[in-house]
Design an enzyme around this catalytic site. Structure first.
Site, PDB file in Angstrom:
ATOM      1  N   ARG A  33       0.822  -1.216   0.000  1.00  0.00           N
ATOM      2  CA  ARG A  33       0.000   0.000   0.000  1.00  0.00           C
ATOM      3  C   ARG A  33       0.858   1.271   0.000  1.00  0.00           C
ATOM      4  O   ARG A  33       0.539   2.246   0.669  1.00  0.00           O
ATOM      5  CB  ARG A  33      -0.959   0.019   1.211  1.00  0.00           C
ATOM      6  CG  ARG A  33      -2.042  -1.041   1.149  1.00  0.00           C
ATOM      7  CD  ARG A  33      -3.041  -0.705   0.045  1.00  0.00           C
ATOM      8  NE  ARG A  33      -3.999  -1.772  -0.157  1.00  0.00           N
ATOM      9  CZ  ARG A  33      -5.183  -1.835   0.453  1.00  0.00           C
ATOM     10  NH1 ARG A  33      -5.542  -0.903   1.299  1.00  0.00           N
ATOM     11  NH2 ARG A  33      -5.995  -2.827   0.190  1.00  0.00           N
ATOM     12  N   ARG A  37      -3.992   6.483   0.462  1.00  0.00           N
ATOM     13  CA  ARG A  37      -4.546   7.681   1.097  1.00  0.00           C
ATOM     14  C   ARG A  37      -3.622   8.385   2.074  1.00  0.00           C
ATOM     15  O   ARG A  37      -3.890   9.515   2.464  1.00  0.00           O
ATOM     16  CB  ARG A  37      -5.858   7.320   1.805  1.00  0.00           C
ATOM     17  CG  ARG A  37      -7.018   7.204   0.831  1.00  0.00           C
ATOM     18  CD  ARG A  37      -8.198   6.559   1.499  1.00  0.00           C
ATOM     19  NE  ARG A  37      -7.800   5.229   1.944  1.00  0.00           N
ATOM     20  CZ  ARG A  37      -8.608   4.372   2.542  1.00  0.00           C
ATOM     21  NH1 ARG A  37      -9.833   4.692   2.808  1.00  0.00           N
ATOM     22  NH2 ARG A  37      -8.161   3.181   2.901  1.00  0.00           N
ATOM     23  N   ARG A  46      -8.045  11.458  -5.762  1.00  0.00           N
ATOM     24  CA  ARG A  46      -9.265  10.730  -5.408  1.00  0.00           C
ATOM     25  C   ARG A  46     -10.468  11.643  -5.169  1.00  0.00           C
ATOM     26  O   ARG A  46     -11.610  11.192  -5.222  1.00  0.00           O
ATOM     27  CB  ARG A  46      -9.001   9.836  -4.197  1.00  0.00           C
ATOM     28  CG  ARG A  46      -8.300   8.535  -4.566  1.00  0.00           C
ATOM     29  CD  ARG A  46      -9.260   7.503  -5.169  1.00  0.00           C
ATOM     30  NE  ARG A  46     -10.111   6.936  -4.131  1.00  0.00           N
ATOM     31  CZ  ARG A  46     -11.375   7.222  -3.938  1.00  0.00           C
ATOM     32  NH1 ARG A  46     -11.976   8.077  -4.733  1.00  0.00           N
ATOM     33  NH2 ARG A  46     -12.051   6.664  -2.973  1.00  0.00           N
ATOM     34  N   ASP A  82      -6.289  -3.461  -7.835  1.00  0.00           N
ATOM     35  CA  ASP A  82      -6.896  -4.056  -6.643  1.00  0.00           C
ATOM     36  C   ASP A  82      -7.169  -5.534  -6.878  1.00  0.00           C
ATOM     37  O   ASP A  82      -7.436  -5.945  -8.013  1.00  0.00           O
ATOM     38  CB  ASP A  82      -8.194  -3.344  -6.268  1.00  0.00           C
ATOM     39  CG  ASP A  82      -8.577  -3.643  -4.823  1.00  0.00           C
ATOM     40  OD1 ASP A  82      -7.912  -3.124  -3.915  1.00  0.00           O
ATOM     41  OD2 ASP A  82      -9.516  -4.428  -4.613  1.00  0.00           O
ATOM     42  N   TYR A 159     -14.104 -12.925  -0.292  1.00  0.00           N
ATOM     43  CA  TYR A 159     -14.848 -11.692  -0.638  1.00  0.00           C
ATOM     44  C   TYR A 159     -16.111 -12.021  -1.419  1.00  0.00           C
ATOM     45  O   TYR A 159     -17.173 -11.417  -1.193  1.00  0.00           O
ATOM     46  CB  TYR A 159     -13.968 -10.742  -1.460  1.00  0.00           C
ATOM     47  CG  TYR A 159     -13.072  -9.881  -0.602  1.00  0.00           C
ATOM     48  CD1 TYR A 159     -13.585  -8.785   0.097  1.00  0.00           C
ATOM     49  CD2 TYR A 159     -11.719 -10.156  -0.476  1.00  0.00           C
ATOM     50  CE1 TYR A 159     -12.774  -8.001   0.895  1.00  0.00           C
ATOM     51  CE2 TYR A 159     -10.902  -9.381   0.317  1.00  0.00           C
ATOM     52  CZ  TYR A 159     -11.427  -8.307   1.002  1.00  0.00           C
ATOM     53  OH  TYR A 159     -10.622  -7.531   1.801  1.00  0.00           O
TER      54      TYR A 159
HETATM   55  O1  CP3 Z   1       0.207  -1.257  -2.616  1.00  0.00           O
HETATM   56  C1  CP3 Z   1      -0.291  -0.431  -3.408  1.00  0.00           C
HETATM   57  O2  CP3 Z   1      -0.232   0.770  -3.230  1.00  0.00           O
HETATM   58  C2  CP3 Z   1      -0.885  -0.959  -4.690  1.00  0.00           C
HETATM   59  C3  CP3 Z   1      -2.264  -1.036  -4.823  1.00  0.00           C
HETATM   60  C4  CP3 Z   1      -3.130  -1.989  -4.034  1.00  0.00           C
HETATM   61  C5  CP3 Z   1      -4.437  -1.641  -3.672  1.00  0.00           C
HETATM   62  N1  CP3 Z   1      -5.057  -2.754  -3.177  1.00  0.00           N
HETATM   63  C6  CP3 Z   1      -5.044  -0.315  -3.873  1.00  0.00           C
HETATM   64  C7  CP3 Z   1      -6.184   0.071  -3.039  1.00  0.00           C
HETATM   65  C8  CP3 Z   1      -2.927  -3.326  -3.670  1.00  0.00           C
HETATM   66  C9  CP3 Z   1      -1.672  -4.167  -3.785  1.00  0.00           C
HETATM   67  C10 CP3 Z   1      -4.170  -3.797  -3.138  1.00  0.00           C
HETATM   68  C11 CP3 Z   1      -4.400  -5.192  -2.704  1.00  0.00           C
HETATM   69  C12 CP3 Z   1      -5.591  -5.488  -1.907  1.00  0.00           C
HETATM   70  N2  CP3 Z   1      -6.868  -5.015  -2.056  1.00  0.00           N
HETATM   71  C13 CP3 Z   1      -5.630  -6.426  -0.865  1.00  0.00           C
HETATM   72  C14 CP3 Z   1      -4.451  -7.255  -0.426  1.00  0.00           C
HETATM   73  C15 CP3 Z   1      -3.563  -6.473   0.452  1.00  0.00           C
HETATM   74  C16 CP3 Z   1      -4.009  -6.398   1.879  1.00  0.00           C
HETATM   75  O3  CP3 Z   1      -4.241  -5.270   2.336  1.00  0.00           O
HETATM   76  O4  CP3 Z   1      -4.106  -7.449   2.492  1.00  0.00           O
HETATM   77  C17 CP3 Z   1      -6.932  -6.474  -0.355  1.00  0.00           C
HETATM   78  C18 CP3 Z   1      -7.418  -7.324   0.793  1.00  0.00           C
HETATM   79  C19 CP3 Z   1      -7.709  -5.584  -1.131  1.00  0.00           C
HETATM   80  C20 CP3 Z   1      -9.161  -5.323  -1.028  1.00  0.00           C
HETATM   81  C21 CP3 Z   1      -9.417  -3.912  -0.690  1.00  0.00           C
HETATM   82  N3  CP3 Z   1      -9.304  -2.866  -1.582  1.00  0.00           N
HETATM   83  C22 CP3 Z   1      -9.846  -3.394   0.551  1.00  0.00           C
HETATM   84  C23 CP3 Z   1     -10.094  -4.208   1.801  1.00  0.00           C
HETATM   85  C24 CP3 Z   1      -9.963  -2.018   0.387  1.00  0.00           C
HETATM   86  C25 CP3 Z   1     -10.503  -1.043   1.390  1.00  0.00           C
HETATM   87  C26 CP3 Z   1      -9.551  -0.791   2.472  1.00  0.00           C
HETATM   88  C27 CP3 Z   1      -8.777   0.444   2.192  1.00  0.00           C
HETATM   89  O5  CP3 Z   1      -7.567   0.433   2.368  1.00  0.00           O
HETATM   90  O6  CP3 Z   1      -9.432   1.430   1.801  1.00  0.00           O
HETATM   91  C28 CP3 Z   1      -9.588  -1.694  -0.951  1.00  0.00           C
HETATM   92  C29 CP3 Z   1      -9.521  -0.364  -1.560  1.00  0.00           C
HETATM   93  C30 CP3 Z   1      -8.176   0.095  -2.017  1.00  0.00           C
HETATM   94  N4  CP3 Z   1      -7.299  -0.665  -2.735  1.00  0.00           N
HETATM   95  C31 CP3 Z   1      -7.610   1.384  -1.832  1.00  0.00           C
HETATM   96  C32 CP3 Z   1      -6.372   1.381  -2.478  1.00  0.00           C
HETATM   97  C33 CP3 Z   1      -5.402   2.514  -2.620  1.00  0.00           C
HETATM   98  C34 CP3 Z   1      -8.254   2.550  -1.130  1.00  0.00           C
HETATM   99  C35 CP3 Z   1      -9.177   3.182  -2.094  1.00  0.00           C
HETATM  100  C36 CP3 Z   1      -9.455   4.622  -1.745  1.00  0.00           C
HETATM  101  O7  CP3 Z   1     -10.266   4.845  -0.859  1.00  0.00           O
HETATM  102  O8  CP3 Z   1      -8.840   5.484  -2.363  1.00  0.00           O
END
Ligand code: CP3
Length: 351
Positions: A33, A37, A46, A82, A159
């Site tokens: 990540r 944000r 965003r 994602d 999921y």
């Molecule tokens: O690492 C990075 O910056 C690359 C991008 C990336 C995202 N999601 C962007 C994202 C990666 C590698 C992921 C993987 C991901 N997505 C996982 C595995 C990693 C982990 O955390 O275990 C999982 C479980 C997800 C599913 C997911 N997507 C969730 C649970 C959420 C909401 C939680 C959160 O952090 O907001 C997302 C949304 C998401 N994926 C965001 C980002 C940058 C946030 C979106 C936003 O509000 O701008």
């Protein structure tokens, strides 16, 4: 004839060397990540662009990742995407709800629903992700490897079945225990799509891959072996030869040997294990991890102390990639993240 060797900046990068368990001048680091944000640049984008639109806009997605990589100075980039995007072409109704996270409005609970899911042809329905790989690769510094990724079959299935995040995974386990045939069908469907999806990312220009089994730690070792391992293994076995794959999960202290058996040249460790103990158990494989992300809330000297504790546990071994044990949180400080990266570079180059 005199042979001139053309330097291969990607192959010879510290990250790729560590993936192959070769000696490195310093410990490579990237952070899960790392684009998100916690960065003002990301929040600004965003405000104007919904998350899914951002994932589908190759130029903007590349910019978001490259801004993060340059700001914090990490040794590898991961595509901005994602793990749940693969669900839309299967027929799932995916929405990201502000402050709540991902929601699937039509969760899978029955055999009939599984039969109605569509097989995914990533070349057709996920080509926008391959565009993200291509544009990120084209804009990225030539010595910074690009990591492609997907969710591992169990985490993706959870999921689909729960309809979002979950605490107890009760629906997932109900299907697994009560309708094993349905479970196996679902896992087969996800696995074959995931293998094609990951290979498509390699063909589009990714140097390495990460498979996120973020929630698999809710299972016992025997359930992992029966219900998960064959599918994760089938995905990893299908990856184009020579592409290193990081196999990551959380809460996996009891599953590490089984995860290694499923495959991956690098095992991703969460922060609930001592790195050295875990690595000793795993034996000959590279490891990634495993600073508790919440250490980034402490002051600089505490962050350094705890990062050093991790580096000290890798002495005498090749094949460590520094990372957090899970992702950066939105309330973390960019300056502290950048300071961690600097510290790991400086400290490890002295070892
Ligand atoms: O690492 C990075 O910056 C690359 C991008 C990336 C995202 N999601 C962007 C994202 C990666 C590698 C992921 C993987 C991901 N997505 C996982 C595995 C990693 C982990 O955390 O275990 C999982 C479980 C997800 C599913 C997911 N997507 C969730 C649970 C959420 C909401 C939680 C959160 O952090 O907001 C997302 C949304 C998401 N994926 C965001 C980002 C940058 C946030 C979106 C936003 O509000 O701008």
């Amino acid at each position: 004839m005199i042979e001139t060797e053309t330097p291969n900046l990607l192959y010879d990068s510290m990250f790729m060397k560590a993936c192959r368990c070769e000696p490195t001048d310093y410990t490579p680091i990237w952070l899960m990540r790392q684009a998100g944000r916690y960065m003002k640049e990301y929040r600004d984008i965003r405000e104007k662009v919904p998350f899914l639109d951002l994932c589908k806009n190759a130029q903007l997605a590349a910019e978001v990742m490259i801004t993060a990589v340059e700001r914090i100075g990490v040794d590898a980039a991961i595509i901005f995407s994602d793990i749940l995007l693969i669900l839309q072409p299967m027929g799932m109704d995916l929405e990201y709800i502000k402050n709540e996270g991902p929601v699937l409005h039509n969760p899978i609970r029955s055999f009939d629903q599984i039969r109605n899911l569509r097989e995914v042809d990533p070349a057709e329905s996920l080509s926008f992700v391959f565009d993200v790989v291509r544009s990120t690769r084209a804009m990225l510094q030539p010595d910074i490897p690009l990591i492609g990724f997907a969710g591992a079959p169990f985490t993706v299935a959870s999921y689909m079945i729960e309809g979002g995040s979950s605490k107890n995974y009760e629906n997932t386990k109900t299907l697994m225990y009560s309708e094993p045939r349905a479970w196996h069908d679902l896992m087969s469907l996800i696995s074959s799509a995931t293998a094609k999806y990951l290979n498509g990312q390699v063909n589009a220009g990714a140097q390495a891959l990460q498979l996120f089994d973020s929630w698999v730690g809710c299972l016992s070792p025997s359930d992992y072996r029966e219900f998960v391992l064959p599918y994760t293994k089938s995905v990893i076995d299908a990856i184009v030869d020579g592409t290193p794959l990081i196999h990551f999960g959380t809460g996996t202290a009891m599953l590490l040997e089984l995860m290694k058996e499923a495959g991956g040249q690098i095992i991703g460790l969460d922060f609930r294990v001592e790195l050295k103990q875990a690595w000793d158990r795993l034996g000959q494989v590279a490891v990634q991890g495993n600073l508790d992300p919440c250490v980034l809330y402490a002051d600089y000297s505490e962050i350094e102390k705890r990062a050093k504790h991790i580096l000290d546990q890798t002495k005498g071994r090749n094949g460590h990639i520094f990372n957090l044990g899970h992702g950066i949180l939105p309330t973390m400080s960019v300056d502290k993240v950048a300071a961690l990266v600097d510290y790991v570079h400086n400290q490890s180059s002295k070892l």
